[in-house]
Design a protein around this motif. Structure first.
Motif, PDB file in Angstrom:
ATOM      1  N   SER A 190       0.841  -1.192   0.000  1.00 25.98           N
ATOM      2  CA  SER A 190       0.000   0.000   0.000  1.00 25.98           C
ATOM      3  C   SER A 190       0.875   1.240   0.000  1.00 25.98           C
ATOM      4  O   SER A 190       2.000   1.221   0.487  1.00 25.98           O
ATOM      5  N   GLY A 191       0.318   2.315  -0.516  1.00 24.65           N
ATOM      6  CA  GLY A 191       1.015   3.581  -0.621  1.00 24.65           C
ATOM      7  C   GLY A 191       1.175   3.956  -2.079  1.00 24.65           C
ATOM      8  O   GLY A 191       1.484   3.103  -2.907  1.00 24.65           O
ATOM      9  N   GLY A 192       0.905   5.205  -2.400  1.00 26.78           N
ATOM     10  CA  GLY A 192       1.036   5.674  -3.769  1.00 26.78           C
ATOM     11  C   GLY A 192      -0.294   6.053  -4.384  1.00 26.78           C
ATOM     12  O   GLY A 192      -1.333   6.050  -3.730  1.00 26.78           O
TER      13      GLY A 192
ATOM     14  N   ARG B  75      -2.613   7.998  -1.257  1.00 30.06           N
ATOM     15  CA  ARG B  75      -1.827   9.126  -1.749  1.00 30.06           C
ATOM     16  C   ARG B  75      -1.244   9.891  -0.560  1.00 30.06           C
ATOM     17  O   ARG B  75      -1.874   9.997   0.479  1.00 30.06           O
ATOM     18  N   GLY B  76      -0.062  10.422  -0.742  1.00 26.66           N
ATOM     19  CA  GLY B  76       0.651  11.101   0.319  1.00 26.66           C
ATOM     20  C   GLY B  76       1.861  10.310   0.774  1.00 26.66           C
ATOM     21  O   GLY B  76       2.793  10.844   1.351  1.00 26.66           O
ATOM     22  N   PHE B  77       1.850   9.024   0.473  1.00 28.05           N
ATOM     23  CA  PHE B  77       2.972   8.137   0.797  1.00 28.05           C
ATOM     24  C   PHE B  77       3.564   7.614  -0.500  1.00 28.05           C
ATOM     25  O   PHE B  77       2.868   7.431  -1.496  1.00 28.05           O
ATOM     26  N   ALA B  78       4.845   7.344  -0.480  1.00 26.29           N
ATOM     27  CA  ALA B  78       5.519   6.805  -1.657  1.00 26.29           C
ATOM     28  C   ALA B  78       4.954   5.437  -2.018  1.00 26.29           C
ATOM     29  O   ALA B  78       4.334   4.749  -1.195  1.00 26.29           O
ATOM     30  N   TYR B  79       5.199   5.031  -3.245  1.00 27.32           N
ATOM     31  CA  TYR B  79       4.743   3.743  -3.760  1.00 27.32           C
ATOM     32  C   TYR B  79       5.191   2.607  -2.834  1.00 27.32           C
ATOM     33  O   TYR B  79       6.379   2.467  -2.554  1.00 27.32           O
TER      34      TYR B  79
ATOM     35  N   PHE C 262      -0.173  14.870   1.051  1.00 32.20           N
ATOM     36  CA  PHE C 262       0.746  14.973   2.180  1.00 32.20           C
ATOM     37  C   PHE C 262       0.459  13.875   3.184  1.00 32.20           C
ATOM     38  O   PHE C 262      -0.712  13.606   3.466  1.00 32.20           O
ATOM     39  N   PRO C 263       1.470  13.252   3.747  1.00 37.99           N
ATOM     40  CA  PRO C 263       1.224  12.284   4.819  1.00 37.99           C
ATOM     41  C   PRO C 263       0.785  13.034   6.081  1.00 37.99           C
ATOM     42  O   PRO C 263       1.443  13.986   6.494  1.00 37.99           O
ATOM     43  N   ILE C 264      -0.335  12.648   6.649  1.00 32.74           N
ATOM     44  CA  ILE C 264      -0.828  13.314   7.856  1.00 32.74           C
ATOM     45  C   ILE C 264       0.035  12.933   9.051  1.00 32.74           C
ATOM     46  O   ILE C 264       0.376  13.778   9.869  1.00 32.74           O
ATOM     47  N   ASP C 265       0.378  11.691   9.153  1.00 31.31           N
ATOM     48  CA  ASP C 265       1.202  11.206  10.264  1.00 31.31           C
ATOM     49  C   ASP C 265       2.553  10.760   9.709  1.00 31.31           C
ATOM     50  O   ASP C 265       2.874   9.582   9.696  1.00 31.31           O
TER      51      ASP C 265
ATOM     52  N   GLU D 189       9.557   8.916   9.996  1.00 32.60           N
ATOM     53  CA  GLU D 189      10.930   9.157   9.561  1.00 32.60           C
ATOM     54  C   GLU D 189      11.138   8.473   8.212  1.00 32.60           C
ATOM     55  O   GLU D 189      10.783   7.316   8.020  1.00 32.60           O
ATOM     56  N   GLY D 190      11.692   9.201   7.265  1.00 31.69           N
ATOM     57  CA  GLY D 190      11.947   8.655   5.938  1.00 31.69           C
ATOM     58  C   GLY D 190      10.853   8.966   4.933  1.00 31.69           C
ATOM     59  O   GLY D 190      11.058   8.803   3.728  1.00 31.69           O
ATOM     60  N   ASP D 191       9.656   9.391   5.390  1.00 31.70           N
ATOM     61  CA  ASP D 191       8.585   9.759   4.465  1.00 31.70           C
ATOM     62  C   ASP D 191       8.874  11.124   3.866  1.00 31.70           C
ATOM     63  O   ASP D 191       9.387  12.024   4.529  1.00 31.70           O
TER      64      ASP D 191
END
Length: 186
Positions: free
Chosen positions: A75-77, A82-86, A165-168, A171-173
């Motif tokens: 999950s992500g992408g 959306r908001g998190f990398a693939y 944008f990631p809400i939470d 580190e690394g996001d």
């Protein structure tokens, strides 16, 4: 099952997909994936369309590392949260690479606002998580992303430009993600 009125830009109806795949080659497991979405035209003219989606997935029969990586859930992408990398959401290896999981839960909400014949804005919020266990744990923290999309409506469907944008943020996001695609997100 698809009762929506348009493949790329639905304004009413719902979609429901159930996938059940047994694997019996080197390993024995069953992968189940259930996805549902619905859209509702509030003004009955396409000016404000509310869209909601949810997805549940589970793999039973084998432990995580026994399941081939291309059969695990990620999950992500742009197609999930959306908001998190693939594939950035969920378990990670010691090298901090996505490991995937045996279960998945995702949800999303959009408000599709048509500003003119050609231009629209879409605020959205999405969340999800990938789990090592065979069934999603609803007690675990979901990763949420939010953003705003611009739609340019062409004769064959909307061109989609989203910033999320990631809400939470962990580190690394990244601070934000940009997505360009054709058709609505779901």
């Amino acid at each position: 099952l698809d009762t929506s009125d348009d493949l790329l830009n639905p304004t009413r109806g719902y979609r429901l997909a159930l996938e059940l795949r047994p694997y019996f080659v080197d390993r024995t497991f069953v992968r189940t994936d259930l996805a549902a979405s619905t859209v509702y035209d509030v003004r009955e003219e396409g000016g404000l369309v509310l869209a909601v989606r949810a997805r549940l997935g589970a793999i039973v029969g084998e432990q995580l590392l026994a399941v081939p990586s291309d059969k695990r859930f990620f999950s992500g992408g742009g197609g999930s949260v959306r908001g998190f990398a693939y594939q950035a959401i969920g378990p990670r290896t010691e090298e901090d690479d996505p490991l995937g999981g045996r279960s998945l839960f995702e949800l999303g909400f959009e408000a599709r606002v048509r500003l003119s014949e050609r231009i629209g804005l879409v605020p959205f919020v999405e969340g999800g998580q990938v789990f090592e266990e065979g069934f999603p744990s609803f007690e675990a923290d979901l990763q949420f992303g939010a953003g705003l999309g611009l739609r340019y409506f062409t004769a064959i469907g909307p061109l989609r430009f989203d910033v999320a944008f990631p809400i939470d943020k962990r580190e690394g996001d990244d601070d934000f993600q940009v997505y360009v695609s054709f058709g609505q997100a779901f």
